[in-house]
Write a protein that holds these residues in place. Structure first.
Motif, PDB file in Angstrom:
ATOM      1  N   PHE A   1      12.013   5.591   8.334  1.00 26.53           N
ATOM      2  CA  PHE A   1      11.458   6.688   7.526  1.00 26.53           C
ATOM      3  C   PHE A   1      10.918   6.215   6.046  1.00 26.53           C
ATOM      4  O   PHE A   1      10.099   6.452   5.567  1.00 26.53           O
ATOM      5  N   LEU A   2      11.767   5.217   5.559  1.00 29.08           N
ATOM      6  CA  LEU A   2      11.550   4.673   4.167  1.00 29.08           C
ATOM      7  C   LEU A   2      10.284   4.107   4.128  1.00 29.08           C
ATOM      8  O   LEU A   2       9.353   4.115   3.181  1.00 29.08           O
ATOM      9  N   VAL A   3      10.124   3.196   5.283  1.00 32.03           N
ATOM     10  CA  VAL A   3       9.054   2.258   5.169  1.00 32.03           C
ATOM     11  C   VAL A   3       7.607   3.345   5.418  1.00 32.03           C
ATOM     12  O   VAL A   3       6.577   3.050   4.555  1.00 32.03           O
ATOM     13  N   LYS A   4       7.662   4.193   6.378  1.00 31.96           N
ATOM     14  CA  LYS A   4       6.525   5.153   6.563  1.00 31.96           C
ATOM     15  C   LYS A   4       6.321   6.043   5.229  1.00 31.96           C
ATOM     16  O   LYS A   4       5.173   6.625   5.140  1.00 31.96           O
ATOM     17  N   ASN A   5       7.301   6.173   4.501  1.00 34.31           N
ATOM     18  CA  ASN A   5       7.287   7.173   3.376  1.00 34.31           C
ATOM     19  C   ASN A   5       7.436   6.477   2.110  1.00 34.31           C
ATOM     20  O   ASN A   5       7.414   7.196   0.873  1.00 34.31           O
TER      21      ASN A   5
ATOM     22  N   THR B   1       8.205   7.586  -2.729  1.00 31.37           N
ATOM     23  CA  THR B   1       9.629   7.424  -3.297  1.00 31.37           C
ATOM     24  C   THR B   1       9.470   6.733  -4.650  1.00 31.37           C
ATOM     25  O   THR B   1       8.252   6.288  -5.149  1.00 31.37           O
ATOM     26  N   ASP B   2      10.464   6.965  -5.333  1.00 27.84           N
ATOM     27  CA  ASP B   2      10.650   6.454  -6.568  1.00 27.84           C
ATOM     28  C   ASP B   2      10.049   4.710  -6.542  1.00 27.84           C
ATOM     29  O   ASP B   2       9.466   4.156  -7.856  1.00 27.84           O
ATOM     30  N   LEU B   3      10.540   3.974  -5.685  1.00 32.65           N
ATOM     31  CA  LEU B   3      10.763   2.545  -5.757  1.00 32.65           C
ATOM     32  C   LEU B   3       9.158   2.392  -5.401  1.00 32.65           C
ATOM     33  O   LEU B   3       8.521   1.154  -5.729  1.00 32.65           O
ATOM     34  N   GLY B   4       8.269   3.269  -4.693  1.00 33.15           N
ATOM     35  CA  GLY B   4       7.055   3.203  -4.403  1.00 33.15           C
ATOM     36  C   GLY B   4       5.963   3.112  -5.445  1.00 33.15           C
ATOM     37  O   GLY B   4       4.846   2.744  -5.429  1.00 33.15           O
ATOM     38  N   LYS B   5       6.659   3.688  -6.678  1.00 32.20           N
ATOM     39  CA  LYS B   5       5.497   3.711  -7.902  1.00 32.20           C
ATOM     40  C   LYS B   5       5.577   2.387  -8.401  1.00 32.20           C
ATOM     41  O   LYS B   5       4.433   2.232  -9.143  1.00 32.20           O
TER      42      LYS B   5
END
Length: 310
Positions: A188-192, A196-200
């Motif tokens: 789920f984390l990888v797909k989204n 996420t805050d990390l993805g910024k």
């Protein structure tokens, strides 16, 4: 214990038919030499020798991509044991199923020359018949992936019986049921990730446009996620725990960070860590107070009922 692997037989399964007819699995990675003298039990020693060789032939690759390629080559050539089960897609929705029956051999001058003999079974598996979780795992990128957690489903699909695979006790998670659900959180984390805050600030590490940072192998086990800062200045180790994380996970993340620093990071790149769990406690807070290079995030889950028929 028998292990289970998904093995790709060339890009887009180009060698699947030949490998099935010839009774083998294979790998290439454009290292045209017999690996027999170097196939010891320590894949780290193998990588130490062959990562520079791989990078010399692929100057556009990073150390991270080279490490993944050489690790996969070692796994196919040595890490998969005799008696382990492999499934390999034919590129058209069917998976061949076989048992690895012998040691590595090299076929000079042939495509994908690094090979292992396999006794292919008459049974095959249709991708449409797999659970969503198994489809996701068998559809992951890379030459080889471990799918032992789906042993019971695989054996059921081929009409065999198997002793249920017990999930190993994980001292970093205090709830054993939570351990069983960890893979779902990771997917789920990888797909989204971008939401996420990390993805910024970070991207999951990719090579040639394909994500390779999920379940990146190390000499102390696979990292859940390896990410890189958007300006390339920092590598990030992400460890997920579906439940309440114990302080033991801090040591686990530090080991992964040490591997990344020594084996993957460029001299100018920093290394940080992140732990993601449902809850923390006083013990992990104390440990994290002394490790400022590791951050802790809690995740939240929401659930609602919608009355009526869609």
């Amino acid at each position: 214990m028998k292990n289970y692997y998904r093995v790709m037989l060339g890009r887009k399964s180009i060698y699947a038919a030949a490998a099935h007819a010839g009774g083998y699995i294979c790998a290439d990675f454009e290292i045209p030499q017999d690996l027999s003298p170097d196939l010891g039990d320590d894949w780290r020693a193998f990588n130490k020798k062959f990562v520079p060789i791989f990078m010399a032939g692929h100057p556009d690759k990073t150390k991270i991509g080279a490490g993944l390629a050489c690790g996969a080559l070692w796994t196919v050539s040595k890490g998969i044991a005799k008696g382990d089960l492999v499934i390999s897609p034919d590129g058209m929705g069917t998976y061949f199923v076989g048992e690895v029956s012998g040691d590595y051999f090299y076929v000079h001058g042939e495509p994908s020359p690094h090979r292992r003999p396999v006794k292919w079974l008459p049974q095959t598996i249709q991708r449409a018949d797999m659970s969503e979780a198994l489809r996701n795992s068998t559809g992951s990128i890379g030459t080889v992936s471990t799918i032992t957690q789906y042993a019971s489903e695989i054996e059921k699909l081929i009409g065999a019986t198997v002793v249920p695979v017990s999930l190993p006790a994980d001292p970093t998670v205090e709830d054993p049921v939570a351990f069983a659900m960890e893979k779902h959180l990771e997917d789920f984390l990888v797909k989204n990730w971008t939401q996420t805050d990390l993805g910024k600030d970070y991207d999951i590490f990719a090579e040639d446009g394909e994500l390779v940072g999920q379940q990146y192998p190390t000499d102390t086990g696979p990292m859940d996620v390896l990410a890189i800062k958007k300006d390339k200045s920092e590598l990030l180790v992400v460890e997920l725990k579906r439940g309440r994380a114990s302080d033991v996970v801090v040591g686990q993340v530090l080991r992964y960070m040490g591997f990344v620093k020594e084996e993957l990071a460029e001299p100018s790149q920093a290394v940080r860590g992140v732990i993601i769990a449902l809850e923390d406690d006083i013990r992990i807070r104390r440990a994290l107070a002394m490790t400022p290079m590791i951050d802790f995030f809690r995740y939240q889950m929401t659930f609602k009922l919608v009355k009526g028929i869609a």
